[in-house]
Design an enzyme around this catalytic site. Structure first.
Site, short mmCIF file in Angstrom:
data_model
loop_
_atom_site.label_atom_id
_atom_site.label_comp_id
_atom_site.label_asym_id
_atom_site.label_seq_id
_atom_site.Cartn_x
_atom_site.Cartn_y
_atom_site.Cartn_z
N SER A 184 0.87 -1.18 0.14
CA SER A 184 -0.15 0.05 0.07
C SER A 184 0.82 1.29 -0.02
CB SER A 184 -0.97 -0.27 1.10
OG SER A 184 -1.85 0.78 0.92
N ASP A 408 -8.51 -5.74 -5.72
CA ASP A 408 -8.20 -4.74 -4.69
C ASP A 408 -9.06 -3.42 -4.88
OD1 ASP A 408 -7.04 -2.92 -3.11
OD2 ASP A 408 -4.74 -3.27 -3.66
N HIS A 447 -6.87 -5.98 -1.01
CA HIS A 447 -5.76 -5.42 -0.72
C HIS A 447 -4.96 -6.00 0.25
CE1 HIS A 447 -3.55 -1.21 -0.85
NE2 HIS A 447 -4.04 -1.40 0.64
#
Length: 513
Positions: A184, A408, A447
């Protein structure tokens, strides 16, 4: 002239100061846990160095050295280095952050210690709360450029420098290999290192990277804009019905019916097919309308400007909606509201409008497009992390490995794929780029992990093999969270495809194509 290996180059200053033995010596007792002398990075001043021996449950004893530094006198950046008391492998692992937090001082750092790395992370002088941007705007209503520079690029580079210096001075011997590990925001930080500081790490594991930040950070506000401007706030059960209908329509396209849309970008499901369907929502029957379907179409298609031109990719078909498009009742009267993706809301409030209390729910389509352009114009050179020229990183011998989940919703995979394609155009095509940069798509994965799909079991291990033994990974071994299915993920541009025979829950039934 042949380049000096990174681990030897890192050892030269220590050899000159007598900290590294010139010949192998017998095993010695663990170094004392004590503060060490730390050179200040360029443009910074060391404020303090503190050491503490730690014995956290489940983690071997280690020495935690905290270095505090400043650039302006008003910022105070904390860098923590965790040094195993025994069993150090000679490797360094730097740990990245998430959302608006620059690092992680918890489990990821401790896992590095358990695995025999010296671990390092930083707070960049900003909040350790991933959803706190109170540091962004100064009292006079301007963005704090020092802290933004720390968060965007500078502190990760300093984390690498300080981590290496502290580790080598503590153990009195050089680091053999240095690695970055992040997802991320941590993924974006890894790409920033490859783009800006090519010699910092031998290997970079940067998953679900928030690259092209200035577009992504506004684009993910799109579902809120659509629902508010079209005056149709979809309930979560209606959103779920659209998601399930898309999965049902496109699941079998890859030859396996398993509740996963392997390639959401190839799913042509039309949400208008659900119009007129009756859905039970919290005990009440609702009927899907044409307006509902149009809202859903726009969310999946992605943001556009005033002329209908595409600005960015939308939510992947088959992915969950909870964070980007999830709705909730207004406490006052129970009417549905669309709060918007928190990361995007904070970016608009703090960095674009410079008003922490700004109400994004009132933004029009035109204002949204203006903010998208403003974000790129004001911040692309600061935090865009989109430079496709990785020539210096390739020359340094570095290796970059990334996996992204096809489901995601927080950082839709289109941004990473677009960046990868730009790298290929800049650097001579897929084959040449794969020599140092490998990207893996994980169908059904959310994610940084989670979801119904198979996720990599040991991506860091694959990176270490590539860096230290030259074993470039053609595939990444992956498994579902429940362990009931395995699958080998394929290096881009190849994708994993079912062969048409064999157990679809077993990796051997798939091939890279």
């Amino acid at each position: 002239m042949r380049r000096i290996p990174k681990f030897l180059a890192a050892a030269v200053p220590l050899l000159l100061t007598g900290l590294v033995p010139l010949a192998p010596t017998a095993a010695a007792a663990a170094p004392a846990c004590a503060a060490v002398s730390v050179p200040a990075p360029a443009g910074a001043k060391i404020e303090s160095v503190q050491a503490e021996r730690k014995t956290d449950a489940g983690t071997p004893a280690y020495c935690r050295i905290t270095v505090t530094l400043t650039h302006s006198g008003s910022d105070h950046v904390k860098v923590v280095v965790a040094l195993p008391e025994t069993g150090w492998t000679g490797r360094l692992q730097a740990v990245g952050g998430s959302a608006y937090a620059a690092g992680n001082f918890g489990e990821p750092l401790l896992q590095a210690v358990r695995d025999g790395y010296s671990g390092v992370t930083t707070d960049a002088g900003v909040s350790s709360d991933a959803l706190d941007t109170s540091w962004a705007v100064t009292a006079d209503g301007k963005v704090d450029k020092t802290l933004l520079t720390n968060f965007a690029t500078r502190s990760v580079h300093e984390e690498a420098q300080i981590g290496k210096d502290v580790t080598q001075r503590h153990y009195h011997r050089p680091i053999t290999y240095s690695y970055w590990n992040g997802c991320s925001t941590g993924g974006r930080q890894g790409y920033s290192e490859a783009q800006n500081f090519a010699d910092d790490f031998d290997g970079i594991l940067a998953n679900a990277p928030a690259v092209q930040w200035t577009q992504f950070a506004v684009a993910t506000l799109w579902p809120q804009i659509v629902m508010n401007q079209d005056h149709d706030i979809l309930s979560n059960c209606v959103l779920t019905a659209f998601r399930q209908a898309a999965i049902q329509a496109c699941d079998a396209r890859d030859g396996v019916t398993n509740g996963i849309v392997d390639r959401p970008d190839e799913c042509s499901y039309d949400p208008r097919s659900l119009v007129g369907t009756k859905i039970l929502c919290e005990g009440k029957e609702v009927t899907v309308t044409a307006t509902d379907a149009e809202v859903m179409r726009k969310i999946w298609a992605g943001p556009t400007d005033e002329r209908g031109r595409k600005l960015w990719d939308g939510l992947p078909k088959g992915a969950d909606f909870a964070y980007l498009a999830g709705t909730e009742p207004n406490p006052a009267d129970g009417t549905l509201t669309a709060p918007g993706f928190k990361v995007a809301v904070l970016w608009v409030q703090s960095f674009l409008e410079k008003q922490p209390g700004f109400d994004t729910s009132k933004l029009t389509y035109g204002q949204f497009a203006d903010l998208f352009r403003q974000s790129v114009r004001e911040y692309d050179n600061v935090i865009g992390t989109a430079d496709p020229d990785l020539s210096a990183f390739r020359r340094s011998g570095g290796k970059l490995l990334t996996f992204v989940g096809a489901d995601d919703q927080l950082i839709p995979p289109g941004g990473t794929l677009q960046y990868r394609e730009r790298v290929e155009r800049t650097m001579g095509g897929s084959q040449r780029v794969n020599d140092f940069y490998r990207l893996f798509l994980a169908p059904g994965v959310e994610h940084c992990g989670g979801g119904a799909g198979a996720q990599p079991a040991n991506a860091l291990g694959a990176l270490v093999d590539w860096v230290e033994h030259g074993k470039a990974p053609a595939t990444l071994a992956a498994a579902t969270l429940d362990g009931k299915a395995t699958r080998d993920l394929c290096a881009y541009p190849k994708v994993s495809r079912y062969t048409g025979h064999g157990d679809p829950a077993v990796a051997s039934s798939y091939r890279c194509r």
